[in-house]
Scaffold this active site. Structure first.
Site, mmCIF file in Angstrom:
data_model
loop_
_atom_site.group_PDB
_atom_site.id
_atom_site.type_symbol
_atom_site.label_atom_id
_atom_site.label_comp_id
_atom_site.label_asym_id
_atom_site.label_seq_id
_atom_site.Cartn_x
_atom_site.Cartn_y
_atom_site.Cartn_z
ATOM 1 N NE ARG A 176 -1.563 0.085 8.048
ATOM 2 C CZ ARG A 176 -1.549 0.140 6.721
ATOM 3 N NH1 ARG A 176 -1.214 1.253 6.130
ATOM 4 N NH2 ARG A 176 -1.906 -0.888 5.992
ATOM 5 N NE ARG A 180 -0.012 -4.629 21.829
ATOM 6 C CZ ARG A 180 -0.878 -5.233 21.044
ATOM 7 N NH1 ARG A 180 -0.885 -6.543 20.937
ATOM 8 N NH2 ARG A 180 -1.768 -4.520 20.383
ATOM 9 N NE ARG A 253 -1.904 -2.710 -1.368
ATOM 10 C CZ ARG A 253 -2.314 -3.552 -0.449
ATOM 11 N NH1 ARG A 253 -2.314 -4.828 -0.682
ATOM 12 N NH2 ARG A 253 -2.752 -3.127 0.713
ATOM 13 N NE ARG A 285 -6.422 -10.493 4.786
ATOM 14 C CZ ARG A 285 -6.826 -9.467 5.500
ATOM 15 N NH1 ARG A 285 -6.352 -9.270 6.717
ATOM 16 N NH2 ARG A 285 -7.696 -8.609 5.028
ATOM 17 C CD GLU A 310 -8.300 -10.836 2.091
ATOM 18 O OE1 GLU A 310 -7.324 -10.058 2.053
ATOM 19 O OE2 GLU A 310 -9.217 -10.734 2.914
ATOM 20 C CE1 TYR A 358 -7.169 0.585 3.673
ATOM 21 C CE2 TYR A 358 -6.508 1.430 5.803
ATOM 22 C CZ TYR A 358 -7.085 0.452 5.041
ATOM 23 O OH TYR A 358 -7.598 -0.662 5.636
ATOM 24 C CG ASP A 360 -8.574 1.730 9.536
ATOM 25 O OD1 ASP A 360 -8.634 0.879 8.628
ATOM 26 O OD2 ASP A 360 -7.639 1.791 10.354
HETATM 27 P P1 FAD Z 1 -17.180 2.686 -0.060
HETATM 28 O O1 FAD Z 1 -17.532 1.673 0.957
HETATM 29 O O2 FAD Z 1 -16.291 2.265 -1.183
HETATM 30 O O3 FAD Z 1 -18.553 3.258 -0.668
HETATM 31 C C1 FAD Z 1 -18.642 3.975 -1.875
HETATM 32 C C2 FAD Z 1 -19.945 3.579 -2.545
HETATM 33 O O4 FAD Z 1 -20.164 4.435 -3.670
HETATM 34 C C3 FAD Z 1 -19.927 2.149 -3.090
HETATM 35 O O5 FAD Z 1 -21.039 1.437 -2.616
HETATM 36 C C4 FAD Z 1 -19.980 2.340 -4.598
HETATM 37 O O6 FAD Z 1 -20.699 1.304 -5.263
HETATM 38 C C5 FAD Z 1 -20.697 3.669 -4.705
HETATM 39 N N1 FAD Z 1 -20.417 4.350 -5.980
HETATM 40 C C6 FAD Z 1 -19.203 4.668 -6.479
HETATM 41 N N2 FAD Z 1 -19.341 5.267 -7.682
HETATM 42 C C7 FAD Z 1 -20.670 5.329 -7.930
HETATM 43 C C8 FAD Z 1 -21.430 5.800 -9.032
HETATM 44 N N3 FAD Z 1 -20.854 6.326 -10.113
HETATM 45 N N4 FAD Z 1 -22.776 5.712 -8.968
HETATM 46 C C9 FAD Z 1 -23.389 5.157 -7.902
HETATM 47 N N5 FAD Z 1 -22.702 4.676 -6.829
HETATM 48 C C10 FAD Z 1 -21.361 4.746 -6.850
HETATM 49 N N6 FAD Z 1 -11.501 -0.426 7.793
HETATM 50 C C11 FAD Z 1 -11.483 -0.749 9.113
HETATM 51 O O7 FAD Z 1 -11.767 0.120 9.961
HETATM 52 N N7 FAD Z 1 -11.180 -2.014 9.532
HETATM 53 C C12 FAD Z 1 -10.880 -3.024 8.658
HETATM 54 O O8 FAD Z 1 -10.635 -4.167 9.080
HETATM 55 C C13 FAD Z 1 -10.885 -2.713 7.260
HETATM 56 N N8 FAD Z 1 -10.578 -3.665 6.351
HETATM 57 C C14 FAD Z 1 -10.582 -3.336 5.020
HETATM 58 C C15 FAD Z 1 -10.258 -4.342 4.101
HETATM 59 C C16 FAD Z 1 -10.242 -4.048 2.745
HETATM 60 C C17 FAD Z 1 -9.901 -5.124 1.738
HETATM 61 C C18 FAD Z 1 -10.520 -2.717 2.301
HETATM 62 C C19 FAD Z 1 -10.466 -2.372 0.853
HETATM 63 C C20 FAD Z 1 -10.835 -1.736 3.223
HETATM 64 C C21 FAD Z 1 -10.879 -2.023 4.587
HETATM 65 N N9 FAD Z 1 -11.228 -1.055 5.525
HETATM 66 C C22 FAD Z 1 -11.199 -1.371 6.863
HETATM 67 C C23 FAD Z 1 -11.639 0.316 5.110
HETATM 68 C C24 FAD Z 1 -13.166 0.442 4.896
HETATM 69 O O9 FAD Z 1 -13.581 -0.452 3.878
HETATM 70 C C25 FAD Z 1 -13.500 1.886 4.488
HETATM 71 O O10 FAD Z 1 -13.092 2.771 5.494
HETATM 72 C C26 FAD Z 1 -14.990 2.165 4.221
HETATM 73 O O11 FAD Z 1 -15.641 1.097 3.608
HETATM 74 C C27 FAD Z 1 -15.095 3.381 3.322
HETATM 75 O O12 FAD Z 1 -16.439 3.773 3.135
HETATM 76 P P2 FAD Z 1 -16.802 4.782 1.953
HETATM 77 O O13 FAD Z 1 -18.240 5.082 2.085
HETATM 78 O O14 FAD Z 1 -15.837 5.900 1.902
HETATM 79 O O15 FAD Z 1 -16.507 3.959 0.595
HETATM 80 N N1 UDP Z 2 2.509 -7.514 7.278
HETATM 81 C C1 UDP Z 2 3.413 -8.550 7.191
HETATM 82 N N2 UDP Z 2 3.041 -9.785 7.640
HETATM 83 C C2 UDP Z 2 1.818 -10.029 8.152
HETATM 84 C C3 UDP Z 2 0.893 -8.962 8.262
HETATM 85 C C4 UDP Z 2 1.275 -7.706 7.806
HETATM 86 O O1 UDP Z 2 4.509 -8.365 6.703
HETATM 87 O O2 UDP Z 2 1.552 -11.187 8.530
HETATM 88 C C5 UDP Z 2 2.928 -6.194 6.761
HETATM 89 C C6 UDP Z 2 2.438 -5.893 5.344
HETATM 90 O O3 UDP Z 2 3.466 -5.215 4.655
HETATM 91 C C7 UDP Z 2 1.276 -4.970 5.550
HETATM 92 C C8 UDP Z 2 1.726 -4.198 6.801
HETATM 93 O O4 UDP Z 2 2.403 -5.169 7.593
HETATM 94 O O5 UDP Z 2 1.042 -4.110 4.474
HETATM 95 C C9 UDP Z 2 0.581 -3.583 7.596
HETATM 96 O O6 UDP Z 2 -0.308 -4.615 7.984
HETATM 97 P P1 UDP Z 2 -1.881 -4.429 7.944
HETATM 98 O O7 UDP Z 2 -2.511 -5.654 8.466
HETATM 99 O O8 UDP Z 2 -2.204 -3.125 8.563
HETATM 100 O O9 UDP Z 2 -2.064 -4.388 6.348
HETATM 101 P P2 UDP Z 2 -3.224 -3.895 5.377
HETATM 102 O O10 UDP Z 2 -3.831 -5.160 4.837
HETATM 103 O O11 UDP Z 2 -4.220 -3.073 6.166
HETATM 104 O O12 UDP Z 2 -2.493 -3.131 4.331
#
Ligand code: FAD
Ligand code: UDP
Length: 377
Positions: A176, A180, A253, A285, A310, A358, A360
């Protein structure tokens, strides 16, 4: 309208991106909508909370990136996106390196100044391992960027993040990250990237403007009464919960965030994201939220800062579900729940929890757009 007997055409469970995009598009088509969320705020995991003028990414750093112009234009029609470009820095035992792996990283690690020198160095390190077809994350990493970078920037971080050794993890995880041979610290290869000005909460607010929203309502506490209100349901919560965990729990996770307001500290680490890549530092991080939206002089206009450490944790039932675990066991279990979901005529399952994928953010938006087209055109 589908049925004039019911109060709403759609009940949408969840105000995250999937729920909000669906609500906007359906409302535009004339459908009436009730949105509920068990949390006391809208936005799901993209929710940002304003703390002393800083939009804090409460559920982890979210950087919007996409190559899909339709999706980019769509989100920009609600709020303007800024020019934020994700370029994390890695801290390995006190020494700093640029990410993703690029000419800056190779220079910092080996002192090499040209792509040719960097490639030669990687080749030399790779040769010792005789890896033909990488079978796990360690082999894949060494064959992409050599042993030194693997040891310093990948091994410890990955072990902390996944709670498993790199030899026990699939190779694709590390693919992922871009490698470069240019001096380019942009973490993503996508054409468009940025953060909504005013935070993600502002984006979601605009999307669901005019829809009825009830917060602090868990669907399962009053499922029958809520179902009776609407002709159809869009469910964005956990799929196994919908079916009462009848085949068992899907695994995730999880991450815990330790967030701190540092009053009087203008600039804590000089970057939004700093990864701690050694195995000993307990967190993976530190995020400094102001750098997502404040650049140049704006940084000192705001006298305080907010940081989040985190910690990656093994998930237990009841914990916040973050990343689905896409191993064989969980994929098989999901397939069984999916078969049950497919048989539900009045319920649409969408988003990262209901589809156990998963996704985005841009992907979730694409999926919601597609769902509305399929259901309503
Ligand atoms: P969610 O945002 O989880 O929404 C689901 C909603 O349903 C929640 O508000 C929950 O409370 C509600 N719900 C669930 N069950 C019930 C119930 N029984 N009754 C009422 N309400 C309920 N994507 C990126 O593009 N860039 C990033 O940098 C990025 N970073 C991320 C970092 C982390 C730590 C995580 C976990 C994800 C990240 N993502 C990122 C992914 C991104 O968070 C998701 O793509 C997006 O939020 C998903 O939206 P969703 O509506 O599917 O789910
Ligand atoms: N990774 C790493 N070192 C870093 C950043 C990322 O080894 O400094 C690895 C790690 O295994 C991670 C993967 O690269 O799961 C993909 O990175 P990304 O930032 O996409 O991770 P995410 O938090 O979205 O799982």
């Amino acid at each position: 309208m589908i049925d004039m007997g019911k109060k709403y055409d759609f009940l949408i469970v969840g105000t995250g991106l999937f729920g909000a995009v669906s609500a906007y598009l359906l409302k535009k088509k004339g459908y009436s909508i009730l949105l509920i969320d068990k949390r006391d705020h809208i936005g799901g995991n993209v929710y940002t909370k304003n703390v002393k003028g800083i939009n804090v990414h409460q559920y982890g750093a979210h950087i919007f990136h996409t190559s899909n112009k339709e999706v980019w234009d769509f989100v920009n029609s609600f709020v303007e996106f800024n020019r934020y470009t994700n370029s994390p820095v890695a801290n390995y035992k006190g020494k700093l390196y640029n990410l993703p792996f690029n000419m800056n990283t190779f220079y910092q690690m080996w002192g090499v100044k040209t792509p040719e020198e960097a490639k030669a160095k990687i080749e030399e390190q790779k040769k010792e391992y005789h890896i033909e077809d990488p079978k796990n994350l360690e082999e894949q990493a060494i064959s992409l960027i050599g042993k030194d970078i693997y040891e310093a920037l990948i091994k410890g971080y990955t072990q902390k993040q996944w709670g498993r050794k790199c030899t026990e993890l699939p190779a694709f995880i590390i693919k992922r990250l871009p490698v470069r041979f240019t001096f380019d610290n942009n973490y993503f290869n996508d054409k468009y990237q940025g953060i909504p000005e005013g935070g993600y909460t502002a984006l979601i607010e605009r999307m669901i403007e005019g829809c009825e929203v009830r917060l602090g309502v868990d669907y399962f506490d009053q499922k029958d009464a809520l179902d009776a209100l609407a002709e159809r349901v869009i469910y964005t919560g956990e799929i196994d919960r919908y079916f009462n965990y009848q085949y068992g729990h899907l695994q995730y996770r999880t991450v815990s965030f330790e967030t701190e307001l540092l009053e009087g500290v203008e600039n804590y680490q000089g970057n939004a994201v700093v990864n701690y890549t050694d195995a000993e530092t307990p967190y993976t991080r530190i995020i400094e939220h102001k750098h997502f939206e404040m650049f140049g002089a704006a940084i000192s206009d705001c006298p305080d800062t907010v940081i989040s450490r985190e910690y990656s944790k093994e998930w237990q039932p009841g914990d916040e579900p973050y990343y689905p675990v896409n191993d064989d066991k969980n994929s098989e279990l999901y397939a069984k729940y999916k078969a049950l979901a497919d048989a539900q005529e009045k319920v649409i399952f969408g988003g990262r929890l209901a589809e156990y994928k998963y996704y985005d953010m841009h992907k979730v938006i694409e999926q919601a757009m597609e769902m509305v087209k399929e259901q309503c055109d």
